[in-house]
Motif scaffolding. Sequence first.
Motif, mmCIF file in Angstrom:
data_model
loop_
_atom_site.group_PDB
_atom_site.id
_atom_site.type_symbol
_atom_site.label_atom_id
_atom_site.label_comp_id
_atom_site.label_asym_id
_atom_site.label_seq_id
_atom_site.Cartn_x
_atom_site.Cartn_y
_atom_site.Cartn_z
ATOM 1 N N ALA A 1 -37.344 -59.476 20.379
ATOM 2 C CA ALA A 1 -35.679 -58.579 20.092
ATOM 3 C C ALA A 1 -34.845 -60.430 20.126
ATOM 4 O O ALA A 1 -33.796 -59.690 19.554
ATOM 5 C CB ALA A 1 -35.654 -57.923 21.465
ATOM 6 N N ASN A 2 -35.540 -60.987 20.982
ATOM 7 C CA ASN A 2 -34.226 -62.265 21.336
ATOM 8 C C ASN A 2 -34.313 -62.678 19.535
ATOM 9 O O ASN A 2 -33.146 -63.510 20.095
ATOM 10 C CB ASN A 2 -34.644 -62.973 22.212
ATOM 11 N N ASP A 3 -34.433 -62.733 18.957
ATOM 12 C CA ASP A 3 -34.298 -63.535 18.236
ATOM 13 C C ASP A 3 -33.174 -62.944 17.048
ATOM 14 O O ASP A 3 -33.533 -61.650 16.337
ATOM 15 C CB ASP A 3 -35.554 -62.996 16.939
ATOM 16 N N ALA A 4 -32.194 -63.207 16.841
ATOM 17 C CA ALA A 4 -31.126 -63.057 16.044
ATOM 18 C C ALA A 4 -30.523 -62.981 15.313
ATOM 19 O O ALA A 4 -29.643 -62.868 14.213
ATOM 20 C CB ALA A 4 -29.909 -63.550 17.348
ATOM 21 N N ARG A 5 -31.973 -63.186 14.061
ATOM 22 C CA ARG A 5 -32.039 -63.681 13.127
ATOM 23 C C ARG A 5 -31.638 -62.410 11.934
ATOM 24 O O ARG A 5 -32.420 -61.423 12.764
ATOM 25 C CB ARG A 5 -32.587 -64.347 12.401
ATOM 26 N N PRO A 6 -30.183 -62.312 11.097
ATOM 27 C CA PRO A 6 -29.866 -60.852 10.584
ATOM 28 C C PRO A 6 -31.227 -60.655 9.179
ATOM 29 O O PRO A 6 -31.735 -61.147 9.128
ATOM 30 C CB PRO A 6 -28.373 -61.038 10.374
ATOM 31 N N SER A 7 -30.636 -59.389 9.347
ATOM 32 C CA SER A 7 -31.590 -58.875 8.276
ATOM 33 C C SER A 7 -31.008 -59.272 6.813
ATOM 34 O O SER A 7 -30.309 -58.898 6.632
ATOM 35 C CB SER A 7 -32.101 -57.290 8.108
ATOM 36 N N PRO A 8 -31.215 -60.472 5.535
ATOM 37 C CA PRO A 8 -31.006 -60.826 4.652
ATOM 38 C C PRO A 8 -29.991 -59.409 3.581
ATOM 39 O O PRO A 8 -29.224 -60.152 3.100
ATOM 40 C CB PRO A 8 -31.550 -61.365 3.897
ATOM 41 N N TYR B 1 -29.525 -50.081 21.993
ATOM 42 C CA TYR B 1 -28.374 -50.175 21.441
ATOM 43 C C TYR B 1 -28.328 -51.973 20.990
ATOM 44 O O TYR B 1 -28.204 -52.885 20.695
ATOM 45 C CB TYR B 1 -27.266 -50.139 21.534
ATOM 46 N N LYS B 2 -28.357 -52.178 22.882
ATOM 47 C CA LYS B 2 -28.162 -54.012 22.881
ATOM 48 C C LYS B 2 -29.483 -54.657 22.297
ATOM 49 O O LYS B 2 -29.195 -56.011 22.309
ATOM 50 C CB LYS B 2 -28.182 -53.929 24.026
ATOM 51 N N ASP B 3 -30.557 -54.117 21.895
ATOM 52 C CA ASP B 3 -31.886 -54.379 21.772
ATOM 53 C C ASP B 3 -31.529 -54.921 20.239
ATOM 54 O O ASP B 3 -32.180 -56.007 19.759
ATOM 55 C CB ASP B 3 -33.167 -54.067 22.158
ATOM 56 N N ILE B 4 -30.759 -53.963 19.489
ATOM 57 C CA ILE B 4 -31.508 -53.491 17.966
ATOM 58 C C ILE B 4 -29.927 -54.404 17.721
ATOM 59 O O ILE B 4 -30.378 -55.723 16.447
ATOM 60 C CB ILE B 4 -31.658 -52.558 17.964
ATOM 61 N N VAL B 5 -29.149 -54.076 18.352
ATOM 62 C CA VAL B 5 -27.255 -54.829 17.763
ATOM 63 C C VAL B 5 -27.056 -55.897 17.993
ATOM 64 O O VAL B 5 -26.825 -56.568 19.790
ATOM 65 C CB VAL B 5 -26.402 -53.651 17.594
ATOM 66 N N GLY B 6 -27.404 -57.090 17.385
ATOM 67 C CA GLY B 6 -26.992 -58.289 17.595
ATOM 68 C C GLY B 6 -25.561 -58.860 17.239
ATOM 69 O O GLY B 6 -24.820 -57.843 17.362
ATOM 70 N N THR C 1 -23.509 -49.156 11.312
ATOM 71 C CA THR C 1 -23.950 -50.184 12.135
ATOM 72 C C THR C 1 -25.496 -49.318 12.727
ATOM 73 O O THR C 1 -26.833 -50.072 12.356
ATOM 74 C CB THR C 1 -23.542 -50.743 13.034
ATOM 75 N N SER C 2 -25.124 -47.522 12.800
ATOM 76 C CA SER C 2 -26.294 -47.498 14.099
ATOM 77 C C SER C 2 -27.369 -46.424 12.413
ATOM 78 O O SER C 2 -28.371 -46.993 12.757
ATOM 79 C CB SER C 2 -25.666 -46.230 14.149
ATOM 80 N N VAL C 3 -27.491 -46.348 11.603
ATOM 81 C CA VAL C 3 -28.330 -46.149 10.687
ATOM 82 C C VAL C 3 -28.572 -47.375 10.024
ATOM 83 O O VAL C 3 -30.103 -47.071 10.141
ATOM 84 C CB VAL C 3 -26.916 -45.454 8.989
ATOM 85 N N ALA C 4 -28.365 -48.213 10.059
ATOM 86 C CA ALA C 4 -28.589 -50.254 9.304
ATOM 87 C C ALA C 4 -30.043 -49.848 10.620
ATOM 88 O O ALA C 4 -31.055 -49.915 10.449
ATOM 89 C CB ALA C 4 -28.036 -50.442 9.455
ATOM 90 N N GLY C 5 -29.722 -50.035 12.482
ATOM 91 C CA GLY C 5 -30.742 -50.008 12.767
ATOM 92 C C GLY C 5 -31.852 -49.349 12.972
ATOM 93 O O GLY C 5 -33.336 -50.345 13.094
ATOM 94 N N VAL C 6 -31.151 -48.444 13.057
ATOM 95 C CA VAL C 6 -32.406 -47.046 12.696
ATOM 96 C C VAL C 6 -33.529 -47.508 11.608
ATOM 97 O O VAL C 6 -34.846 -47.228 11.456
ATOM 98 C CB VAL C 6 -31.366 -45.865 13.283
ATOM 99 N N MET C 7 -32.924 -47.980 10.789
ATOM 100 C CA MET C 7 -33.546 -47.732 9.408
ATOM 101 C C MET C 7 -34.065 -48.409 9.375
ATOM 102 O O MET C 7 -35.341 -49.287 8.855
ATOM 103 C CB MET C 7 -32.760 -47.687 8.104
ATOM 104 N N ALA C 8 -33.966 -49.797 9.659
ATOM 105 C CA ALA C 8 -34.152 -50.821 10.062
ATOM 106 C C ALA C 8 -35.913 -51.007 11.327
ATOM 107 O O ALA C 8 -36.432 -52.135 10.940
ATOM 108 C CB ALA C 8 -33.746 -52.480 10.406
ATOM 109 N N ASN C 9 -35.718 -50.428 12.234
ATOM 110 C CA ASN C 9 -36.876 -50.001 12.568
ATOM 111 C C ASN C 9 -37.311 -48.209 13.148
ATOM 112 O O ASN C 9 -37.198 -47.950 14.467
ATOM 113 C CB ASN C 9 -35.653 -50.266 14.104
ATOM 114 N N TRP C 10 -37.016 -47.698 11.979
ATOM 115 C CA TRP C 10 -37.755 -46.799 11.859
ATOM 116 C C TRP C 10 -38.483 -46.358 12.154
ATOM 117 O O TRP C 10 -38.715 -44.726 13.385
ATOM 118 C CB TRP C 10 -37.114 -45.964 10.369
#
Length: 267
Positions: free
Chosen positions: A8-15, A261-266, A212-221
């Motif tokens: 979770a500390n890796d801040a690399r975005p999904s491309p 939220y803080k874990d998923i949204v960089g 952002t919320s939808v993207a975060g939930v989908m990326a970590n469904w």
Amino acid sequence: MTFTHHDANDARPSPSLPTSIPHIRTVKLDRPWAWLAAGWDDLSRAPLVSLSYGVTLVAISYMLVLGLSSIGLFYLVLPLVAGFMLMGPIVAVGLYEVSRLHSEGRPASLMDAFAAYGRNAGQIAGIGLALMLMLLFWVRIALLVFALFFSYQPPTLEGFVNAVFFTQTGILFLIVGSAIGGVIAAVVFAVSALSIPMLLDRDTDLFTAITTSVAGVMANWKTMAGWAGLIVLFTAAGLATGFIGLALALPLIAHASWHAYKDIVGP
């Protein structure tokens, strides 16, 4: 679409995500337990604020049940209880603020919690209105399903539990209603799970927060599906104790949701 799990500390975005929203982190399946642990720490640091929220919710719940029962609308209690989770994220704004202050090493008071609704007020009010409309939509759908199975003849207060939980018609009603409610709840969860904490935390707009919320939930469904299941489990346990358990369940879930939220949204 496949996302690679990393810390979770890796801040690399999904491309593949648009650059107009914050970086989305993918987190491990066991992260909800870390969120709950962090939420419990927040609750322990400000028990008066957290439990005051919970006790207030319990009091409102009892007043709602008594009010509906007194006017012969007890059958509305079930869809409203089920719809409680739709409004939960907006109710918990003050608790998100408590967690936000703790993350900055600052103490939190009830005044701080109440003042949180004034931060980015227009955008938070906008999503609150959207959740209210979804709740009204769900209640309307639930009443239509209820009428379909009970022919516009709602059971009496005395026979409500038996008619709904111990008859073939009632069991089928619960299955259909739960399926429809589950779909609505999944949509609301994707929209609000990360957006409301984000609106409190950042000076951003409603569209960006929801995207952002939808993207975060989908990326970590998978992780978020597990988190949603835990929310349902804790809420159900609170309801099973005659609403009393909600005094603890709501603050714990709210604080943990902030850490999700803080874990998923960089940045």
